[in-house]
Write an enzyme that holds these catalytic residues in place. Structure first.
Site, PDB file in Angstrom:
ATOM      1  N   HIS A  43       3.773  -0.686  -6.478  1.00 45.61           N
ATOM      2  CA  HIS A  43       2.322  -0.763  -6.272  1.00 45.61           C
ATOM      3  C   HIS A  43       1.579  -0.304  -7.525  1.00 45.61           C
ATOM      4  CE1 HIS A  43       1.462  -2.027  -2.233  1.00 45.61           C
ATOM      5  NE2 HIS A  43       2.234  -1.120  -1.666  1.00 45.61           N
TER       6      HIS A  43
ATOM      7  N   GLN B   2      -3.909   1.288  -3.396  1.00 45.37           N
ATOM      8  CA  GLN B   2      -4.068   0.768  -2.032  1.00 45.37           C
ATOM      9  C   GLN B   2      -5.331   1.296  -1.357  1.00 45.37           C
ATOM     10  OE1 GLN B   2       0.198   1.719  -0.740  1.00 45.37           O
ATOM     11  NE2 GLN B   2      -0.310  -0.067   0.498  1.00 45.37           N
TER      12      GLN B   2
ATOM     13  N   GLY C  74       4.695   5.758   2.924  1.00 46.42           N
ATOM     14  CA  GLY C  74       4.258   5.930   1.545  1.00 46.42           C
ATOM     15  C   GLY C  74       2.913   5.252   1.350  1.00 46.42           C
TER      16      GLY C  74
ATOM     17  N   HIS D 265       9.109   0.968  -3.630  1.00 47.15           N
ATOM     18  CA  HIS D 265       7.971   0.202  -3.106  1.00 47.15           C
ATOM     19  C   HIS D 265       6.648   0.765  -3.664  1.00 47.15           C
ATOM     20  CE1 HIS D 265       5.929  -1.992   0.366  1.00 47.15           C
ATOM     21  NE2 HIS D 265       4.971  -1.191  -0.081  1.00 47.15           N
ATOM     22  N   GLU D 266       6.502   2.095  -3.636  1.00 50.10           N
ATOM     23  CA  GLU D 266       5.241   2.712  -4.098  1.00 50.10           C
ATOM     24  C   GLU D 266       5.074   2.598  -5.605  1.00 50.10           C
ATOM     25  OE1 GLU D 266       3.159   3.123  -1.884  1.00 50.10           O
ATOM     26  OE2 GLU D 266       4.631   3.076  -0.267  1.00 50.10           O
TER      27      GLU D 266
ATOM     28  N   CYS E 276       4.326  -2.904   4.690  1.00 46.89           N
ATOM     29  CA  CYS E 276       3.377  -2.337   3.738  1.00 46.89           C
ATOM     30  C   CYS E 276       2.028  -2.220   4.430  1.00 46.89           C
ATOM     31  CB  CYS E 276       3.274  -3.257   2.523  1.00 46.89           C
ATOM     32  SG  CYS E 276       2.070  -2.701   1.314  1.00 46.89           S
ATOM     33  N   LEU E 277       1.351  -1.091   4.249  1.00 52.87           N
ATOM     34  CA  LEU E 277       0.056  -0.900   4.914  1.00 52.87           C
ATOM     35  C   LEU E 277      -0.994  -1.894   4.418  1.00 52.87           C
ATOM     36  CD1 LEU E 277      -0.142   3.021   5.102  1.00 52.87           C
ATOM     37  CD2 LEU E 277       0.421   1.409   6.934  1.00 52.87           C
TER      38      LEU E 277
HETATM   39 ZN    ZN Z   1       2.962  -0.990   0.243  1.00 55.16          ZN
END
Ligand code: ZN
Length: 169
Positions: A138, A51, A46, A134-135, A92-93
């Site tokens: 964000h 981000q 995701g 999670h997204e 997480c990226l």
């Molecule tokens: Zn993330």
């Protein structure tokens, strides 16, 4: 199409709530395409617009498990969640190389708009539910470390102190 630069913690954009999308135009389509492209290149499940430095309520999720389609969520909100929670490992990226356990609802219902502005609703479970929670966090300026239990948040702080280079600002 373009691979976008992913902002890493503690970039302040990760802690800011994003703005709703009003225009369902070509620019939005391009953003969604780039989000997918960037997520696939980095092997993520995701990715949220902030981000990659874009202040908009847009995120993508694709588990690539052959069962669920790729999702692009515009202006998403969770409208229902199961009381049952699951604690599992998450990454997480924006926190490259950092993984820890986070408690999430097992099942959530998400209301969102698609690329044409049509309102849709989908019920997701297990890993898909985890990814979408999670997204959506964000988009509200919440990162997964904030969802961890206190001892794990401490562990994160210590890891950060010891290995600062991992999280360039
Ligand atoms: Zn993330």
């Amino acid at each position: 199409m373009a691979i976008l630069r992913i902002r890493t913690y503690p970039d302040p954009i990760l802690r800011r709530r994003t703005k709703p999308v009003r225009a369902f135009d070509l620019k939005l389509r391009e953003l969604v395409r780039d989000l997918f492209e960037t997520m696939y290149q980095r092997n993520g499940l995701g990715l949220a617009a902030n981000q990659v430095g874009v202040d908009a309520q847009v995120c993508v999720v694709d588990l690539r498990d052959g069962r669920l389609p790729p999702y692009a969520f515009i202006n998403p909100a969770i409208t229902a969640r199961s009381r049952e929670g699951i604690v599992d490992e998450e990454g997480c990226l924006s926190f490259p190389g950092y993984f820890d356990r986070v408690r999430r609802s097992r099942r959530v219902t998400v209301r969102y708009q698609d690329l044409n502005g049509e309102v849709r609703e989908v019920e997701l479970v297990d890993l898909a539910a985890r990814a979408v929670q999670h997204e959506l966090d964000h988009l509200c300026g919440v990162v997964f470390v904030q969802r961890m239990a206190v001892p794990r948040r401490l562990r994160f702080r210590i890891a950060r102190l010891l290995g600062r280079a991992k999280f360039p600002s």
